[in-house]
Motif scaffolding. Structure first.
Motif, PDB file in Angstrom:
ATOM      1  N   GLU A 409      41.148 118.227  44.452  1.00 41.37           N
ATOM      2  CA  GLU A 409      42.249 117.996  44.915  1.00 41.37           C
ATOM      3  C   GLU A 409      42.753 118.746  46.177  1.00 41.37           C
ATOM      4  N   TYR A 411      40.142 119.913  48.100  1.00 34.64           N
ATOM      5  CA  TYR A 411      39.153 119.305  49.096  1.00 34.64           C
ATOM      6  C   TYR A 411      39.833 118.167  49.974  1.00 34.64           C
ATOM      7  N   VAL A 412      40.608 117.349  49.109  1.00 34.94           N
ATOM      8  CA  VAL A 412      41.283 115.893  49.764  1.00 34.94           C
ATOM      9  C   VAL A 412      42.277 116.506  50.539  1.00 34.94           C
ATOM     10  N   GLU A 413      43.100 117.350  50.074  1.00 33.12           N
ATOM     11  CA  GLU A 413      44.309 117.883  50.963  1.00 33.12           C
ATOM     12  C   GLU A 413      43.761 118.422  52.194  1.00 33.12           C
ATOM     13  N   VAL A 415      40.947 117.784  54.024  1.00 28.55           N
ATOM     14  CA  VAL A 415      40.298 116.634  54.832  1.00 28.55           C
ATOM     15  C   VAL A 415      41.696 115.826  55.362  1.00 28.55           C
ATOM     16  N   ASP A 416      42.833 115.648  54.399  1.00 25.56           N
ATOM     17  CA  ASP A 416      43.868 114.990  55.079  1.00 25.56           C
ATOM     18  C   ASP A 416      44.538 115.844  56.377  1.00 25.56           C
ATOM     19  N   ARG A 419      42.447 115.418  59.590  1.00 28.23           N
ATOM     20  CA  ARG A 419      42.860 114.051  59.869  1.00 28.23           C
ATOM     21  C   ARG A 419      44.164 114.042  60.676  1.00 28.23           C
ATOM     22  N   ILE A 428      31.844 114.174  53.330  1.00 26.47           N
ATOM     23  CA  ILE A 428      32.256 115.317  52.694  1.00 26.47           C
ATOM     24  C   ILE A 428      31.179 115.947  51.698  1.00 26.47           C
ATOM     25  N   LEU A 450      37.304 112.859  44.646  1.00 21.00           N
ATOM     26  CA  LEU A 450      36.961 113.098  46.306  1.00 21.00           C
ATOM     27  C   LEU A 450      36.849 111.721  46.984  1.00 21.00           C
ATOM     28  N   THR A 452      38.435 109.220  46.643  1.00 23.19           N
ATOM     29  CA  THR A 452      40.084 108.886  47.269  1.00 23.19           C
ATOM     30  C   THR A 452      40.166 109.212  48.520  1.00 23.19           C
ATOM     31  N   ALA A 453      39.292 110.136  49.282  1.00 22.79           N
ATOM     32  CA  ALA A 453      39.684 110.371  50.654  1.00 22.79           C
ATOM     33  C   ALA A 453      39.022 109.576  51.509  1.00 22.79           C
TER      34      ALA A 453
END
Length: 585
Positions: A409, A411-413, A415-416, A419, A428, A450, A452-453
């Motif tokens: 979670e 890690y996805v944050e 990446v967001d 962006r 990733i 992951l 979901t990114a």
């Protein structure tokens, strides 16, 4: 001695399902435990953290509800609660999962809320790390702590999803829940401990792999004069698999002929261990030295191996050279631009990937000194200087479920956030340095989150550190099968493979003398399994059907007049592939 596969039950919870406090006791002189009930909510169902039995999917249930236990008045991080496991229940060399729900109760940080004519105190919830571990008593009288997972929890519930494995049968063992700071109440619900069935999981993964990595192919052969080729024998051999496997290399390793032979025969890509890192190419300010990196780039190009650029920057303080740490803000900003321009201009078009700012989940060196925006700036500038390269984030522990700083979670944050700053995150990277026993369901859950990114995933630095080479082979197979079966994963890079020429000494696949050990044989076995080879005869219409892995192929057709060869490619699509391969007879 190895145990038979059916000597004990898989998937059976070793903690009896009871209401209230049954089986739970406090840890710590001041700790008190109490029973409570979480009322059922109307939230959407979430995946229950439990293993699926063969032929069944993972069960689903509403968000956590029902009885739970709270440990209050804790005086230190080791205080909490414990639940003993049945005597003799744990079997050596078997991988066990520890799954359930944990949390903290009312962790509040008081803040001032200003407005109108005055200020008011308000509460802001703050997360704390909760750990689950196994306390083991051995026959030598020594007690041991085995980490079984950790999460960052606030007032709600967080999944714990860990694993452990024992080398000897313990006299006694108990699961502990602890870890948050003194004074923070810790809670636990529906904690389960059970043995995993690796073979059953592999059967499931083989089915998933067939769907994700293979495609139906119809080859249509005809003679140049329109005559039929019915009955001709055909062999289809795969030349290259679309899914790449690579390895870390270094300057010393490429001087070893045995290393070079194994690498060239069995790996598709390369990544440099240290030679491209900033502290290697500029150990002192202004004294640039790319000789080692140039040597490795030349090696890869001579042998036709694409390379990953690891790494442009490293976010962890301890891995930043001292002269960079000594710079003031303006000089540091200038040095960052100099590094980007110098490295990416020199090697433009020669690295397929770059890890831009390594391990940002664990370090903030550049962000702390230049502001959070510098992370996205690094990506934007790298993209400008080398537009063809795919730019990656890269970090460790994301697949292991034991690091609150490196959850999928978070890690996805990250990446967001990149962006939002204008960065194009092309991939990733999950490093895959495995110490705990590898558990497929834990890895799969992380990969699903992951994915979901919306960016491709690469396992970038895989090694399995395990002194027992048989268990090392098992754990390596677990990681490789999970990665290969997951549709979001596009490649796997090992962090070396040869004894004495890689970072971790208990992770090698090839002995120093070139002998391939059990872990190496398992790796090669999987590579053979994931390569298609089909034989048969053409049907009455001159067609040949097979299901093959994505990649490049050669078809050999043998008739009474001779042999003919045609090459073709099986790309990734859902529909079947039909190819007209007309041949002159």
């Amino acid at each position: 001695m190895a145990l038979a596969h059916d000597q004990f039950a898989f998937g059976v919870d070793l903690i009896e399902v009871e209401h209230g406090l049954a089986g739970w006791s406090p840890v710590g002189a001041r700790t008190a435990v109490s029973a409570h009930v979480e009322r059922e909510r109307d939230d959407a169902a979430v995946l229950l953290p439990a293993v699926a039995t063969e032929g069944q999917s993972e069960r689903r249930r509403p968000r956590p509800s029902g009885p739970y236990v709270v440990a209050a008045r804790r005086a230190g991080e080791e205080d909490g609660m414990r639940h003993a496991l049945p005597a003799g229940a744990l079997v050596p060399r078997v991988t066990y999962r520890v799954v359930g729900w944990v949390g903290v109760v009312q962790v509040q940080v008081q803040v001032r809320v200003e407005g109108g004519g005055g200020g008011a105190a308000g509460g802001q919830q703050h997360a704390a790390a909760v750990r689950v571990g196994l306390r083991v008593d051995d026959d030598d009288g020594c007690g041991r702590w085995i980490d079984c997972g950790a999460v960052s929890a606030a007032g709600g519930w967080a999944e714990i999803n860990g694993a452990f494995r024992l080398r000897t049968r313990p006299l006694a063992a108990a699961v502990h829940v602890c870890g948050a700071p003194a004074g923070v109440d810790v809670k636990v619900m529906d904690l389960q401990v059970f043995a995993t069935d690796r073979k059953a999981r592999f059967r499931q993964l083989k089915e998933e792999t067939d769907k994700v990595r293979k495609r139906e192919v119809v080859l249509k052969f005809g003679g140049g004069t329109g005559t039929t080729m019915s009955g001709a024998s055909v062999r289809v051999a795969q030349l290259e698999n679309r899914f790449p496997f690579g390895s870390c290399i270094n300057k010393t390793a490429i001087q070893n002929p045995r290393f070079v032979d194994f690498f060239c025969d069995n790996f598709d890509w390369a990544v440099f261990e240290n030679e491209l890192k900033w502290y290697s190419t500029e150990p002192q300010r202004g004294r640039l030295d790319y000789r080692d990196a140039d040597e490795l780039v030349g090696f890869c190009e001579r042998h036709g191996k694409p390379a990953r650029g690891h790494c442009i920057f490293w976010a962890v303080d301890g891995d930043v050279q001292q002269w960079v740490k000594d710079l003031g803000r303006d000089d540091l900003a200038s040095a960052v631009h100099g590094r980007l321009n110098g490295l990416l201009s020199r090697y433009a078009g020669r690295f397929r990937h770059y890890d831009v700012n390594n391990e940002m989940l664990h370090g903030r060196f550049y962000r702390d000194r230049l502001g959070d925006g510098v992370a996205a700036l690094m990506f934007r500038e790298a993209a400008r200087l080398d537009p063809a390269a795919r730019l990656f984030v890269n970090d460790y522990n994301v697949l292991r479920g034991n690091d609150p700083n490196a959850t999928p979670e978070k890690y996805v944050e990250l990446v967001d956030a990149l962006r939002r700053g204008g960065a194009v995150v092309g991939g990733i990277g999950v490093q895959g340095h495995m110490d705990n026993p590898a558990v497929g369901e834990v890895i799969r859950a992380a990969l699903d989150k992951l994915a979901t990114a919306g960016a491709p995933i690469w396992v970038t630095e895989l090694d399995v550190s395990e002194p027992d080479v048989s268990l090392r082979a098992d754990d390596l197979e677990v990681v490789l099968r999970e990665a290969y079966a997951h549709p979001a994963v596009e490649g796997v890079m090992l962090w070396g493979f040869m004894q004495g020429l890689m970072w971790r000494q208990d992770a090698y696949l090839v002995d120093a003398d070139g002998a391939i050990n059990e872990a190496g044989r398992r790796f090669l076995q999987l590579r053979r399994e994931w390569r298609s080879d089909a034989r048969g005869t053409l049907d009455v219409d001159g067609h040949f059907r097979f299901r093959g892995y994505h990649g490049t192929y050669v078809a050999q057709v043998t008739t009474a007049t001779g042999k003919m060869l045609r090459t073709f490619t099986v790309d990734e699509r859902d529909s079947s592939l039909e190819l007209d391969l007309d041949m002159e007879i």
